[in-house]
Design a protein around this motif. Structure first.
Motif, PDB file in Angstrom:
ATOM      1  N   GLN A 131      58.828  -6.012 -30.527  1.00 20.80           N
ATOM      2  CA  GLN A 131      58.009  -5.591 -29.314  1.00 20.80           C
ATOM      3  C   GLN A 131      56.625  -5.026 -29.860  1.00 20.80           C
ATOM      4  OE1 GLN A 131      59.081  -2.151 -26.363  1.00 20.80           O
ATOM      5  NE2 GLN A 131      60.854  -3.328 -26.757  1.00 20.80           N
ATOM      6  N   VAL A 132      56.683  -4.233 -30.816  1.00 19.77           N
ATOM      7  CA  VAL A 132      55.254  -3.690 -31.072  1.00 19.77           C
ATOM      8  C   VAL A 132      54.326  -4.717 -31.769  1.00 19.77           C
ATOM      9  CG1 VAL A 132      54.103  -2.229 -32.883  1.00 19.77           C
ATOM     10  CG2 VAL A 132      56.146  -1.364 -31.820  1.00 19.77           C
ATOM     11  N   ILE A 133      54.811  -5.612 -32.414  1.00 21.39           N
ATOM     12  CA  ILE A 133      54.254  -6.756 -32.821  1.00 21.39           C
ATOM     13  C   ILE A 133      53.322  -7.574 -31.909  1.00 21.39           C
ATOM     14  CG2 ILE A 133      54.144  -9.103 -33.937  1.00 21.39           C
ATOM     15  CD1 ILE A 133      56.279  -8.156 -35.872  1.00 21.39           C
ATOM     16  N   GLU A 134      54.087  -7.646 -30.735  1.00 25.16           N
ATOM     17  CA  GLU A 134      53.657  -8.619 -29.695  1.00 25.16           C
ATOM     18  C   GLU A 134      52.388  -7.623 -29.019  1.00 25.16           C
ATOM     19  OE1 GLU A 134      53.592 -11.635 -28.702  1.00 25.16           O
ATOM     20  OE2 GLU A 134      55.016 -11.495 -30.574  1.00 25.16           O
ATOM     21  N   HIS A 135      52.739  -6.306 -28.653  1.00 22.78           N
ATOM     22  CA  HIS A 135      51.738  -5.591 -28.045  1.00 22.78           C
ATOM     23  C   HIS A 135      50.523  -5.361 -28.975  1.00 22.78           C
ATOM     24  CE1 HIS A 135      55.040  -3.337 -25.337  1.00 22.78           C
ATOM     25  NE2 HIS A 135      54.228  -4.436 -24.740  1.00 22.78           N
ATOM     26  N   ILE A 136      50.723  -5.075 -30.285  1.00 22.72           N
ATOM     27  CA  ILE A 136      49.513  -4.949 -30.928  1.00 22.72           C
ATOM     28  C   ILE A 136      48.726  -6.255 -31.227  1.00 22.72           C
ATOM     29  CG2 ILE A 136      48.840  -4.470 -33.376  1.00 22.72           C
ATOM     30  CD1 ILE A 136      49.875  -1.866 -31.705  1.00 22.72           C
ATOM     31  N   LYS A 137      49.352  -7.574 -31.159  1.00 24.26           N
ATOM     32  CA  LYS A 137      48.765  -8.614 -31.053  1.00 24.26           C
ATOM     33  C   LYS A 137      47.863  -8.745 -29.949  1.00 24.26           C
ATOM     34  CE  LYS A 137      51.417 -12.214 -33.673  1.00 24.26           C
ATOM     35  NZ  LYS A 137      52.198 -13.424 -33.374  1.00 24.26           N
ATOM     36  N   THR A 138      48.464  -8.454 -28.660  1.00 22.65           N
ATOM     37  CA  THR A 138      47.557  -8.460 -27.464  1.00 22.65           C
ATOM     38  C   THR A 138      46.395  -7.614 -27.697  1.00 22.65           C
ATOM     39  OG1 THR A 138      49.656  -9.019 -26.419  1.00 22.65           O
ATOM     40  CG2 THR A 138      47.651  -8.134 -25.091  1.00 22.65           C
ATOM     41  N   LEU A 139      46.596  -6.364 -27.915  1.00 24.02           N
ATOM     42  CA  LEU A 139      45.496  -5.310 -28.273  1.00 24.02           C
ATOM     43  C   LEU A 139      44.525  -6.088 -29.107  1.00 24.02           C
ATOM     44  CD1 LEU A 139      46.625  -1.632 -28.942  1.00 24.02           C
ATOM     45  CD2 LEU A 139      45.171  -2.651 -27.025  1.00 24.02           C
ATOM     46  N   GLY A 140      44.815  -6.841 -30.441  1.00 22.36           N
ATOM     47  CA  GLY A 140      43.906  -7.043 -31.415  1.00 22.36           C
ATOM     48  C   GLY A 140      43.040  -8.279 -30.637  1.00 22.36           C
ATOM     49  N   LEU A 141      43.674  -9.266 -30.028  1.00 21.67           N
ATOM     50  CA  LEU A 141      43.102 -10.330 -29.441  1.00 21.67           C
ATOM     51  C   LEU A 141      42.045  -9.765 -28.238  1.00 21.67           C
ATOM     52  CD1 LEU A 141      45.911 -12.800 -29.017  1.00 21.67           C
ATOM     53  CD2 LEU A 141      44.189 -12.878 -30.762  1.00 21.67           C
ATOM     54  N   HIS A 142      42.546  -8.919 -27.605  1.00 23.14           N
ATOM     55  CA  HIS A 142      41.604  -8.294 -26.672  1.00 23.14           C
ATOM     56  C   HIS A 142      40.434  -7.899 -27.046  1.00 23.14           C
ATOM     57  CE1 HIS A 142      40.295  -6.642 -22.725  1.00 23.14           C
ATOM     58  NE2 HIS A 142      39.872  -5.896 -23.419  1.00 23.14           N
ATOM     59  N   ALA A 143      40.653  -7.090 -28.260  1.00 24.68           N
ATOM     60  CA  ALA A 143      39.579  -6.392 -28.722  1.00 24.68           C
ATOM     61  C   ALA A 143      38.737  -7.284 -29.638  1.00 24.68           C
ATOM     62  CB  ALA A 143      40.125  -5.338 -29.768  1.00 24.68           C
ATOM     63  N   GLU A 144      38.933  -8.442 -30.195  1.00 24.94           N
ATOM     64  CA  GLU A 144      38.330  -9.437 -30.649  1.00 24.94           C
ATOM     65  C   GLU A 144      37.412 -10.085 -29.708  1.00 24.94           C
ATOM     66  OE1 GLU A 144      37.330 -10.991 -33.367  1.00 24.94           O
ATOM     67  OE2 GLU A 144      38.275  -9.561 -34.888  1.00 24.94           O
ATOM     68  N   GLY A 145      37.979 -10.261 -28.363  1.00 24.00           N
ATOM     69  CA  GLY A 145      37.258 -10.925 -27.420  1.00 24.00           C
ATOM     70  C   GLY A 145      36.147  -9.859 -26.744  1.00 24.00           C
ATOM     71  N   THR A 146      36.506  -8.802 -27.047  1.00 23.99           N
ATOM     72  CA  THR A 146      35.384  -7.599 -26.131  1.00 23.99           C
ATOM     73  C   THR A 146      34.317  -7.753 -27.084  1.00 23.99           C
ATOM     74  OG1 THR A 146      37.420  -6.608 -25.673  1.00 23.99           O
ATOM     75  CG2 THR A 146      35.167  -5.532 -25.591  1.00 23.99           C
ATOM     76  N   SER A 147      33.097  -8.218 -26.605  1.00 22.79           N
ATOM     77  CA  SER A 147      31.901  -8.116 -27.500  1.00 22.79           C
ATOM     78  C   SER A 147      31.393  -7.133 -26.814  1.00 22.79           C
ATOM     79  CB  SER A 147      30.988  -9.474 -27.266  1.00 22.79           C
ATOM     80  OG  SER A 147      31.711 -10.497 -27.984  1.00 22.79           O
ATOM     81  N   THR A 148      30.084  -6.753 -27.209  1.00 21.26           N
ATOM     82  CA  THR A 148      29.345  -5.535 -26.716  1.00 21.26           C
ATOM     83  C   THR A 148      28.792  -5.920 -25.177  1.00 21.26           C
ATOM     84  OG1 THR A 148      28.385  -5.133 -28.907  1.00 21.26           O
ATOM     85  CG2 THR A 148      27.284  -3.986 -27.159  1.00 21.26           C
ATOM     86  N   ASP A 149      28.823  -7.271 -25.255  1.00 21.27           N
ATOM     87  CA  ASP A 149      28.164  -7.864 -23.994  1.00 21.27           C
ATOM     88  C   ASP A 149      29.126  -7.679 -22.840  1.00 21.27           C
ATOM     89  OD1 ASP A 149      29.054 -10.023 -26.118  1.00 21.27           O
ATOM     90  OD2 ASP A 149      30.012 -10.696 -24.253  1.00 21.27           O
ATOM     91  N   LYS A 150      29.217  -6.457 -22.196  1.00 18.54           N
ATOM     92  CA  LYS A 150      30.255  -6.376 -21.101  1.00 18.54           C
ATOM     93  C   LYS A 150      29.364  -6.915 -20.030  1.00 18.54           C
ATOM     94  CE  LYS A 150      30.910  -1.965 -21.662  1.00 18.54           C
ATOM     95  NZ  LYS A 150      30.461  -1.275 -22.862  1.00 18.54           N
TER      96      LYS A 150
END
Lengths: 150, 150
Positions: A131-150
């Motif tokens: 469960q944690v793996i799934e959640h953390i993966k989601t977090l990581g992917l979102h963080a990757e996708g988040t550039s400074t350009d909001k």
DNA sequence: TATAATTATCTCGAATTCGAGATAAAAAAG
DNA sequence: CTTTTTTATCTCGAATTCGAGATAATTATA
């Protein structure tokens, strides 16, 4: 499914940072007894499981800059764990290859390493880990996708 | 509630390491625009929220060794964000104190920082975050408790 | 009170990582 | 086939952190 608790995000970040620091410290303690560190081990593990790799590819796998890999490879060569092997087809490329000593080390130590991590992470059972793996993966992917350009 | 999947533990460790690296990178990007780094920010935040602190106490809070704090405090003093204030009662102790500039900076920037983290961690909703926090805390505590002395 | 132990901070050198730029080779473009 | 661009690796210097040990002050002990 609210998502507006700013303080909760901050807390999550802090908890993650601290927990991972503890975990890494334990794992590194274990590895350092072997005379190598986590980064060096990661490189050796890559070669052990995926075979010889161009130095540049190692960098992207273990998340190190090109200058850092040069340094890590140097150290492992000094320790006679790996050697540099020029690529005959493309002279820009240098492969990193486990030496006999390096392979023997990994054959002996990798299972112990895996077991050590397992003990260190034994605070959760398999289902919770998944469960944690799934959640953390989601977090990581979102963080990757988040550039400074909001 | 099985707990014998060694590979799962290894995977959890890798996923955690990578996700946190991405997250930290994003957060640091944001802070660096202000001319300070994550460590420096952590120290200033501590002073901002908890008031003046003995230098040694800062170290234990932000998880830095005594030699590292000396260095961080030096940098923040150079940037005129904090200053050293000797303790009158115990001459071994030096307090770190936010300067006016430092306080003004935190008043302006802290809410933005918190908001930035919130955006970066927006991959999960509040319930999921709360759940992850609990699990990660458990992991961290167990890892802390795990010495080499098995 | 003298002595030992503890505590707080700092200095120094080493380890690790990065970014910028150099070099060399290969691939693409003209 | 020359020129330009891209790719792979390395060198160099800076940033960050640590551990060991130094210094100085305080507290505990004999």
């Amino acid at each position: 499914m609210a998502n507006d608790n700013v303080g909760l995000s901050l807390k999550l970040f802090i908890v993650l940072t601290r927990a991972l620091q503890s975990i890494k410290k334990r794992i590194e303690e274990d590895i350092k007894k072997q005379g190598i560190n986590l980064t060096e081990f990661a490189v050796m593990e890559l070669l052990f499981h995926k075979g010889d790799q161009p130095i540049q590819k190692i960098g992207s796998k273990v998340l190190l800059s090109s200058s850092s890999i040069s340094y890590v490879v140097d150290r492992l060569v000094q320790k006679e764990m790996i050697r540099r092997r020029p690529c005959p087809d493309d002279r820009r490329i240098t492969f990193a290859t486990l030496t006999e000593k390096g392979r023997a080390f990994m054959e002996d130590y990798f299972p112990k390493h895996e077991q050590a991590i397992h003990s260190i992470l034994a605070g959760l059972d398999d289902d919770e880990k998944a469960q944690v793996i799934e959640h953390i993966k989601t977090l990581g992917l979102h963080a990757e996708g988040t550039s400074t350009d909001k």
